[in-house]
Design a protein around this motif. Structure first.
Motif, PDB file in Angstrom:
ATOM      1  N   ALA B  58       0.824  -1.223   0.000  1.00 30.92           N
ATOM      2  CA  ALA B  58       0.000   0.000   0.000  1.00 30.92           C
ATOM      3  C   ALA B  58       0.853   1.266   0.000  1.00 30.92           C
ATOM      4  N   TYR B  59       1.947   1.285   0.763  1.00 33.77           N
ATOM      5  CA  TYR B  59       2.753   2.498   0.807  1.00 33.77           C
ATOM      6  C   TYR B  59       3.327   2.813  -0.567  1.00 33.77           C
ATOM      7  N   LEU B  62       0.596   4.089  -2.822  1.00 36.50           N
ATOM      8  CA  LEU B  62       0.194   5.454  -2.449  1.00 36.50           C
ATOM      9  C   LEU B  62       1.247   6.456  -2.913  1.00 36.50           C
ATOM     10  N   LEU B  63       2.515   6.113  -2.724  1.00 40.61           N
ATOM     11  CA  LEU B  63       3.599   6.986  -3.154  1.00 40.61           C
ATOM     12  C   LEU B  63       3.642   7.082  -4.680  1.00 40.61           C
ATOM     13  N   VAL B  77      -8.285   6.271   0.020  1.00 34.46           N
ATOM     14  CA  VAL B  77      -7.580   5.033   0.336  1.00 34.46           C
ATOM     15  C   VAL B  77      -8.245   4.450   1.577  1.00 34.46           C
ATOM     16  N   VAL B 124      -6.191  -3.277   0.774  1.00 33.40           N
ATOM     17  CA  VAL B 124      -6.295  -1.815   0.809  1.00 33.40           C
ATOM     18  C   VAL B 124      -6.767  -1.343  -0.562  1.00 33.40           C
ATOM     19  N   PHE B 126      -7.741   1.596  -3.352  1.00 33.82           N
ATOM     20  CA  PHE B 126      -7.459   2.941  -3.813  1.00 33.82           C
ATOM     21  C   PHE B 126      -8.517   3.349  -4.828  1.00 33.82           C
TER      22      PHE B 126
END
Lengths: 274, 274
Positions: B58-59, B62-63, B77, B124, B126
């Motif tokens: 997820a990180y 997201l980045l 998110v 997760v 998005f």
């Protein structure tokens, strides 16, 4: 902690630079030790708030910003340990801001002009848009910006407006306030709405108590702004919001810019790196 | 894989609903099994692309979106395992899209109308803005949207334009193309630039080869659009970009919407949840 502003005054006296110099010239001077607020420097170029956290907290901070984009419009996130950014090629985020704040367990423990020795291999830096970006747009549209006219840092206030949490990261909105003549309030709202990477439109117009602000003369950050007769207080989301969130979320360590002492990027207002 | 569009046609024949019904009515119908593209449904309400990944990714996702906001304007998110979103209170992201794609190790392995059994506790989700948001703005401004006029899904193409990577997440830009009469190209650019959460301004005007696109008649996703004499091909960043990125980044599993089969939110275009 010692007062780095004394040396800033000395540096300014020794080196009366033009505010309109290129961003890189200002950054080089900060790297050399100059400490001063960045308001009015390199007009037309984006300035940024800085918050640095351990990699273990990076996802929650990134999500926290994504869920609360008005106070935290994200410009960039670095790779862990990497102090560079495409927003200013050649810049070093550890040294090129005029003044940093150091935090431990959510408490402010000091200020330094060089953060290199605190920048660990797992440090992730977040660059967040700054209201300086819309102040020049307000002035260009004929809206007076009283804090600039009065030569003061903008007045900033804690509020009781909760933010949407992200894991351990939680907080309450911090706002900046600018007094606006009633006939120009609408114009100020529309002009600032056109600069979303600098917080966008006001979050509130008129009543400080509605935000939980008791006394406009006693800002929590920055300087009080003198209001002219008839002026309406207009409140914008503020990039100091993540510093307030540090106090509530208590990560083991953090580095931020000192309020008003921003990162001056190479990007003209309204643009992103190609 | 089986063709779920057959049952979609059956469902449509049995239930000729009004396109302008409220978003929740459409979602309820999708939850009940209806499969059909969402273009033109609930006009004026934001639709979203979906990508679901394990929390371990997820990180980086997201980045990746933060670093490439034009193709991936992030709307929301979710917390791990939570299939709800403030963009549509009461909706269930596991069931309320008309059609999902399932991915394993970067390969498309199937399509389902209900993703519940694939939605793990560490999933997760998005939500990413969709170009449908500016198609209505184009039409309102007098710019014909030929794919809508022709009753077809928009034409989408892979390009050789690299994206900025984020850890294991990397990719190349996917674009949608709409033919625009030359005298309206500038207006199309300006109107779409005003809808940044729907990809914003075009990434390119005129030359498919400049993006590495060999043949406009052979889109990689969606349907070919018939160009009128003199039309200029205009290219916008596309929300299918993360699906292409899955193929290059190869996470162990992922769930996405099927192209054109979007999540219909309760938020009017241009607004976010309060």
């Amino acid at each position: 902690m010692t007062d780095p502003y004394t040396s800033a005054a000395d540096a300014l006296a020794q080196e009366p630079q033009a505010a309109s110099e290129a961003p890189a010239a200002h950054r080089a001077r900060f790297r050399g030790g100059l400490v001063r607020p960045t308001s009015g420097l390199a007009p037309g170029f984006t300035q940024a708030n800085l918050i640095v956290l351990p990699a273990d907290w990076a996802y929650e901070m990134l999500l926290f910003a994504q869920r609360n984009p008005a106070p935290m419009p994200l410009l960039d996130v670095t790779d862990a340990g990497d102090p560079t950014t495409p927003w200013a090629p050649g810049a070093d985020l550890r040294t090129d801001l005029p003044l940093y704040r150091l935090w431990r367990d959510g408490e402010l423990v000091g200020e330094v002009a060089d953060a290199t020795s605190h920048w660990t291999g797992d440090a992730v830096a977040f660059l967040i848009g700054c209201s300086f970006g819309f102040e020049s747009a307000l002035q260009a549209a004929g809206v007076p910006v009283r804090n600039i006219d009065q030569g003061r840092n903008v007045a900033m206030y804690r509020t009781d407006v909760p933010l949407r949490s992200a894991g351990r990261m939680r907080g309450e909105l911090v706002v900046s306030m600018r007094p606006v003549p009633p006939r120009l309030v609408a114009r100020a709202a529309v002009v600032s709405a056109g600069v979303p990477r600098a917080h966008g439109e006001p979050v509130h117009v008129g009543d400080p108590a509605a935000l939980g602000i008791a006394d406009l003369d006693a800002p929590d950050y920055g300087d009080p702004t003198e209001m002219h007769p008839g002026d309406v207080p207009v409140f914008w989301p503020c990039g100091v919001t993540p510093q307030r969130a540090l106090e509530l979320s208590r990560p083991p360590w953090a580095i931020t810019h000192a309020p008003g002492h921003m990162f001056v990027t190479d990007q003209p207002d309204g643009r992103r790196p190609a």
